[in-house]
Each structure stands twice: as C-alpha cells, then as structure tokens.
Write a protein that holds these residues in place. Sequence first.
Motif, PDB file in Angstrom:
ATOM      1  N   ASP A  66       0.591  -1.727  -0.001  1.00  0.00           N
ATOM      2  CA  ASP A  66      -0.101  -0.039  -0.192  1.00  0.00           C
ATOM      3  C   ASP A  66       0.980   1.387   0.151  1.00  0.00           C
ATOM      4  O   ASP A  66       0.251   2.165  -0.120  1.00  0.00           O
TER       5      ASP A  66
ATOM      6  N   VAL B  17       3.457   4.262  -4.230  1.00  0.00           N
ATOM      7  CA  VAL B  17       2.707   4.571  -4.829  1.00  0.00           C
ATOM      8  C   VAL B  17       4.260   6.058  -5.387  1.00  0.00           C
ATOM      9  O   VAL B  17       4.378   6.707  -4.620  1.00  0.00           O
TER      10      VAL B  17
ATOM     11  N   TYR C 168      -5.902  12.898  -4.551  1.00  0.00           N
ATOM     12  CA  TYR C 168      -5.741  11.826  -4.726  1.00  0.00           C
ATOM     13  C   TYR C 168      -4.072  11.418  -3.315  1.00  0.00           C
ATOM     14  O   TYR C 168      -4.443  10.458  -2.805  1.00  0.00           O
TER      15      TYR C 168
ATOM     16  N   GLU D 105      -5.950  11.785   0.150  1.00  0.00           N
ATOM     17  CA  GLU D 105      -7.135  10.435  -0.028  1.00  0.00           C
ATOM     18  C   GLU D 105      -6.583   9.583   0.638  1.00  0.00           C
ATOM     19  O   GLU D 105      -6.900   8.390   0.999  1.00  0.00           O
ATOM     20  N   ARG D 106      -5.413   9.763   0.025  1.00  0.00           N
ATOM     21  CA  ARG D 106      -4.252   8.327  -0.426  1.00  0.00           C
ATOM     22  C   ARG D 106      -3.697   8.205   1.090  1.00  0.00           C
ATOM     23  O   ARG D 106      -2.631   6.907   1.664  1.00  0.00           O
ATOM     24  N   ARG D 107      -3.409   9.223   1.500  1.00  0.00           N
ATOM     25  CA  ARG D 107      -1.946   9.572   2.772  1.00  0.00           C
ATOM     26  C   ARG D 107      -1.140   9.702   2.208  1.00  0.00           C
ATOM     27  O   ARG D 107      -0.193   8.508   3.018  1.00  0.00           O
ATOM     28  N   ILE D 108      -0.618   9.649   0.796  1.00  0.00           N
ATOM     29  CA  ILE D 108       0.909  10.023   0.082  1.00  0.00           C
ATOM     30  C   ILE D 108       1.402  10.539   1.162  1.00  0.00           C
ATOM     31  O   ILE D 108       1.392  11.775   1.227  1.00  0.00           O
TER      32      ILE D 108
END
Length: 309
Positions: free
Chosen positions: A193, A196, A238, A241-244
């Motif tokens: 996860d 990215v 993005y 929301e994905r907490r990159i």
Amino acid sequence: MFAFTMGIGFRVWSIIIFCQVVCLSCVQPDERLQHGKPYILTTTGMIADMLQHIVGDSATVEALMAPGVDPHLYKASQGDLVKILSADYLIYNGLHLEGKLASVLEKQHRTKPVIAVAEDLPGLIELNRGSYDPHIWFDVSLWKAATAQATIQLAKLDCANAAYYQVNAASYMAQLDSLDEWVWTRLNSLPEDRRVLITAHDAFGYFGRAYGFEVKGLQGISTLAEFGLQDVSALVNYIVERRIPAVFLESSVSDRALKAVMAGVRQRGGSVRIGGQLFSDAMGAPGTPQGTYIGMIKHNVNTIVEALL
C-alpha cells in the motif's frame, strides 16, 4: 509479469546468438570511419554509459546532453551540429524522447549510421496508436534488451571489434541482471500500500509496470505537456485521500509543478513532503555514482524506499 520478463529474456538471448553469427561473418573494419577508431555520439548519458560498456577502449563515446538536461526540450546548438556532422555513428533513444532533435539526427542517415536503441523493443508501453513511452531505462530488463540490440548494430558496423563488443555486452548484461535482482530485493521492503510514486512528469511508467508501483505524474510523458488547475486538483485529492507521505522531484524537471501540488495538499489540511530528488531523463554528474546507469537506478530506488517506508 513473469511471462513478460521471460519474453524479454528469450529475445535477449536470441540477439546474443545472432550477434555471435555476425562476429563470425565479420572480417573487415568499416571503411567509412572518419577517425582512427569510431567516434560515437549519443544523445543521453544513459545511452553513452551503455555504449561505453559495450565498446570499451575501441571507440570514443560522447553524450550530447549534459547531466540535468531535459531531452524533451533539448535544442541543438551550433557546437552540437559540428559534433553531429563529425561523428561516425549517431545513437539516440527514439520514441520521441529527443523531440525535434530526432529529426536532425535522422537526416544524417544518408551519410552515416543512425541508431535508435528503443525502437522495436519487445514490451513497449503504447500510449496511443503508434506512440510509445520512451522511458525504457526504468525497467532494467528492458534496458538489457536495448543493450543487446545496440550490440548487434555495432557488431555490424565495426566488424573488426564485433567479438570484443559481444564479450563486453555479455559482461554488462550480467551486471544488469544483478541490478534487477537488487532492485526487487530493495523494493520488497516496502508494504504494497506504500508503493505509489508521484513525480512531476510521467517518466516512471516502465518502473511501475516492472516493479509493481502505481505511478502518477502531473505532466504527461513529455515535459512539453502543459498542466492546468484541474490536473493539480485531481492529484491533490489523490494524495490527501490515499495519505501519500512523499512526492519526488526530478533532476531534469522544474519543481514548480510539485510545489503547486504540495501547496494544494496543505490547503486541504493534508501533509506531504518532498521525498528526495530522482534522476529521470538524465543521470548525475560524471565521476559520481549517479553518473552511471547502475548508480542512477540504485540512487532512485534507495530514495524511493527511504521516503515511503
């Protein structure tokens, strides 16, 4: 993924066998050479590094583009044109990486060999009809296939050194096999996860496909592509929301785009940092580890893993 890698591997060994046949049939040096030994002019540093491993001390290799130079935007100077005219062989990436410079090189085909190392490789990423992602060097196995293709062409052009080129290429491709294994081992320390990769432009598609990363760039495949507020907003959403945790700068691309994204994330109450600088379309300075293809790949992978863990 396994079938794709096996396909490239079979193609590489087929090329090596063909190169051996070329070596046996070569008896005379190329009489078209302007110099005592071939002067090979490449566009990017990655290609120059590859060629230097293949030809060793039997040819002079020079890259037209300096470290940190964006090949998508590159325009030939008067001095570059002198080098292009003087070179015995011109070797470039192709697939529109070099933009308008490619047409300048192709016009020289009437008087000297001009080779595009990325053309006709197996497993190219098709963007749309007849257009392909040119950033092949981010898949080490695909770069190995490009090395094999280049070796065939050089063996045909310089028959006196064909066997020497083949031996050198086999040694270099063994190093690339070891590099590929190292990349896999290093990246396997990252949870799925976290895999990215967000950069300024979409140069890492082959990396993502080969090593199981989701890749997003604000600009398109070429840095000539413009980005707008909608593109920035979509990437900001993005990341939030994905907490990159991190995005990555590129050595040959302006940081303006990613700074706009980071500002947008902060406005949304999110948090994202610069994970480091990656070498995308150009290697590092000569004499540094990043000034070689293998060193560049290792730097990028280490930077990605350390920022995303």
